[in-house]
Scaffold this motif. Structure first.
Motif, PDB file in Angstrom:
ATOM      1  N   VAL A  50      -2.539  -6.451   3.095  1.00  0.00           N
ATOM      2  CA  VAL A  50      -3.756  -7.243   3.280  1.00  0.00           C
ATOM      3  C   VAL A  50      -4.766  -6.457   4.117  1.00  0.00           C
ATOM      4  O   VAL A  50      -4.436  -5.966   5.204  1.00  0.00           O
ATOM      5  N   ARG A  51      -5.982  -6.363   3.604  1.00  0.00           N
ATOM      6  CA  ARG A  51      -7.075  -5.703   4.316  1.00  0.00           C
ATOM      7  C   ARG A  51      -8.337  -6.537   4.170  1.00  0.00           C
ATOM      8  O   ARG A  51      -8.451  -7.356   3.259  1.00  0.00           O
ATOM      9  N   VAL A  52      -9.296  -6.289   5.058  1.00  0.00           N
ATOM     10  CA  VAL A  52     -10.590  -6.960   4.990  1.00  0.00           C
ATOM     11  C   VAL A  52     -11.688  -5.909   5.038  1.00  0.00           C
ATOM     12  O   VAL A  52     -11.703  -5.073   5.959  1.00  0.00           O
ATOM     13  N   LEU A  53     -12.586  -5.929   4.048  1.00  0.00           N
ATOM     14  CA  LEU A  53     -13.789  -5.092   4.099  1.00  0.00           C
ATOM     15  C   LEU A  53     -14.846  -5.877   4.861  1.00  0.00           C
ATOM     16  O   LEU A  53     -15.199  -6.992   4.472  1.00  0.00           O
ATOM     17  N   THR A  69      -4.676  -4.116  -1.002  1.00  0.00           N
ATOM     18  CA  THR A  69      -4.783  -2.750  -1.493  1.00  0.00           C
ATOM     19  C   THR A  69      -3.535  -2.407  -2.312  1.00  0.00           C
ATOM     20  O   THR A  69      -2.481  -3.020  -2.143  1.00  0.00           O
ATOM     21  N   GLY A  70      -3.688  -1.422  -3.211  1.00  0.00           N
ATOM     22  CA  GLY A  70      -2.569  -1.072  -4.074  1.00  0.00           C
ATOM     23  C   GLY A  70      -2.539   0.400  -4.400  1.00  0.00           C
ATOM     24  O   GLY A  70      -3.308   1.208  -3.842  1.00  0.00           O
ATOM     25  N   LEU A  71      -1.663   0.757  -5.319  1.00  0.00           N
ATOM     26  CA  LEU A  71      -1.514   2.144  -5.721  1.00  0.00           C
ATOM     27  C   LEU A  71      -2.799   2.685  -6.329  1.00  0.00           C
ATOM     28  O   LEU A  71      -3.497   1.985  -7.057  1.00  0.00           O
ATOM     29  N   LEU A  72      -3.102   3.942  -6.028  1.00  0.00           N
ATOM     30  CA  LEU A  72      -4.262   4.651  -6.581  1.00  0.00           C
ATOM     31  C   LEU A  72      -5.580   3.947  -6.268  1.00  0.00           C
ATOM     32  O   LEU A  72      -6.568   4.096  -6.986  1.00  0.00           O
ATOM     33  N   GLY A  73      -5.596   3.164  -5.178  1.00  0.00           N
ATOM     34  CA  GLY A  73      -6.832   2.505  -4.778  1.00  0.00           C
ATOM     35  C   GLY A  73      -7.182   1.277  -5.582  1.00  0.00           C
ATOM     36  O   GLY A  73      -8.324   0.807  -5.545  1.00  0.00           O
ATOM     37  N   HIS A 354       4.771  -8.481  -7.434  1.00  0.00           N
ATOM     38  CA  HIS A 354       5.828  -7.640  -6.893  1.00  0.00           C
ATOM     39  C   HIS A 354       5.341  -6.680  -5.810  1.00  0.00           C
ATOM     40  O   HIS A 354       6.132  -5.939  -5.241  1.00  0.00           O
ATOM     41  N   ALA A 355       4.041  -6.694  -5.536  1.00  0.00           N
ATOM     42  CA  ALA A 355       3.505  -5.835  -4.461  1.00  0.00           C
ATOM     43  C   ALA A 355       3.836  -6.447  -3.118  1.00  0.00           C
ATOM     44  O   ALA A 355       4.066  -7.632  -2.994  1.00  0.00           O
ATOM     45  N   ARG A 356       3.864  -5.643  -2.103  1.00  0.00           N
ATOM     46  CA  ARG A 356       4.080  -6.114  -0.735  1.00  0.00           C
ATOM     47  C   ARG A 356       3.043  -5.490   0.198  1.00  0.00           C
ATOM     48  O   ARG A 356       2.928  -5.859   1.321  1.00  0.00           O
TER      49      ARG A 356
END
Length: 356
Positions: A50-53, A69-73, A354-356
């Motif tokens: 979890v991120r906040v812009l 956020t995830g893989l490869l941006g 399935h992301a964490r």
């Protein structure tokens, strides 16, 4: 480039949190619990991505975009596949360039699917594809019931007939049911429904159940709410949702198939609407979806925007190719038409869950 920083939820300071609450209070469509700091904090407690812009103007916060956020941006909305509504929490009148915001935040691709249609920053990168149905309780439950009964007489006649059967059998509503076995029964029935209908079971991964627990333990304005309906002394229906001060989000309804002849799910919803209207709730958001009961019970819809924004990158190129295939598929006749879109959404759903 805008003044954009990327932070974790726990890094938001007092000034940022006060601004977030002020922006929310100024926009009625941000009253949904999905846009609350409580939901952000609960998500941050169960997932590490979890991120906040944060966008600032003259040093002051002007807008927030919470995401995963995830893989490869590749970024996705806060809540992942559980996040029916998402978008910017922004100062009224703020002019946000979504593409520049995402680029400044180091994001290659940002997918969205449930942004309120009043957020112009997203409309340039997507299209209105759906709407979220709303049960309007702002004038009280009796006024809502009278208005919908006049417009949908057959549907409400059927509801009344089933209600009489439930009353004869003996019914007990618990609006805020804290009994552990009720939550477990509700989630088990929902998982069984997902498997029976061929949908991905969102409760097959740990973080979704942890999120429910975190929301139920919340003491903030937004909190989880488990409600139940017993018929004849047996648990018949459960709803696992969340509410803010004036909005409840209708999230995970389920029922015991043994009671299907009573229509226990809708009976619970109607009784819950009546009870919550007396506790400050002015709207129940039923979410998107082409379901008869939503059209029959819903007072109106607010539009939702779906799309994506990306910058030149490997992830951006892959997403653009997927988008092209999806649009080409939509132009084909059924049953082939729409197949690529359904496939890509299924893949995105699995990646998000399935992301964490």
């Amino acid at each position: 480039m805008p003044d954009v920083s990327v932070c974790r939820a726990e890094e938001l300071g007092r000034a940022e949190r006060e601004a977030w609450c002020a922006f929310r209070a100024a926009d009625p469509l941000l009253a949904s619990p999905y846009f609350s700091l409580d939901f952000l904090d609960a998500m941050a407690g169960v997932r590490h991505d979890v991120r906040v812009l944060v966008t600032r103007e003259a040093g002051r916060p002007a807008a927030f975009l919470p995401l995963h956020t995830g893989l490869l941006g590749h970024a996705r909305p806060l809540g992942g596949p559980l996040g029916d509504h998402h978008g910017l929490i922004a100062e009224p009148g703020a002019r946000i360039d979504l593409a520049r915001l995402v680029e400044a935040g180091g994001i290659a691709v940002y997918d969205f699917f449930g942004v309120p249609g009043n957020q112009g920053a997203f409309r340039a990168h997507g299209r209105i594809e759906d709407g979220s149905w709303v049960i309007d309780l702002s004038e009280g439950f009796d006024a809502y019931l009278a208005r919908r009964t006049a417009l949908e007489p057959k549907a409400f006649r059927n509801l009344r007939a089933r209600e009489r059967k439930i009353e004869e059998a003996g019914a007990v509503l618990r609006v805020d049911d804290r009994r552990a076995h009720v939550l477990e029964a509700g989630l088990a029935w929902k998982s069984a429904q997902y498997r029976r209908t061929g949908h991905l079971d969102v409760f097959s991964v740990g973080w979704t159940r942890d999120l429910m627990s975190a929301l139920l333990a919340s003491r903030g304005e937004t909190r989880g709410l488990v409600s139940s309906l017993e018929i004849g002394g047996r648990l018949a229906a459960v709803h696992v949702g969340m509410r803010s001060a004036r909005v409840m989000h209708y999230w995970f309804p389920s029922y015991d198939p043994d009671f299907s002849q009573f229509g226990p799910g809708l009976a619970l919803l109607m009784r819950l609407a009546q009870a919550l209207s007396e506790d400050g709730v002015q709207e129940i958001h039923l979410g998107p979806g082409d379901y008869d009961f939503k059209a029959q019970l819903g007072s109106w819809q607010f539009p939702l925007v779906r799309g994506y924004v990306g910058r030149p990158s490997f992830a951006g190129a892959v997403r653009a190719l997927a988008g092209s295939l999806e649009r080409a598929g939509d132009a084909l006749p059924r049953p082939v038409g729409g197949l690529p879109g359904r496939v890509f959404r299924r893949i995105d759903l699995m990646a998000g869950i399935h992301a964490r």
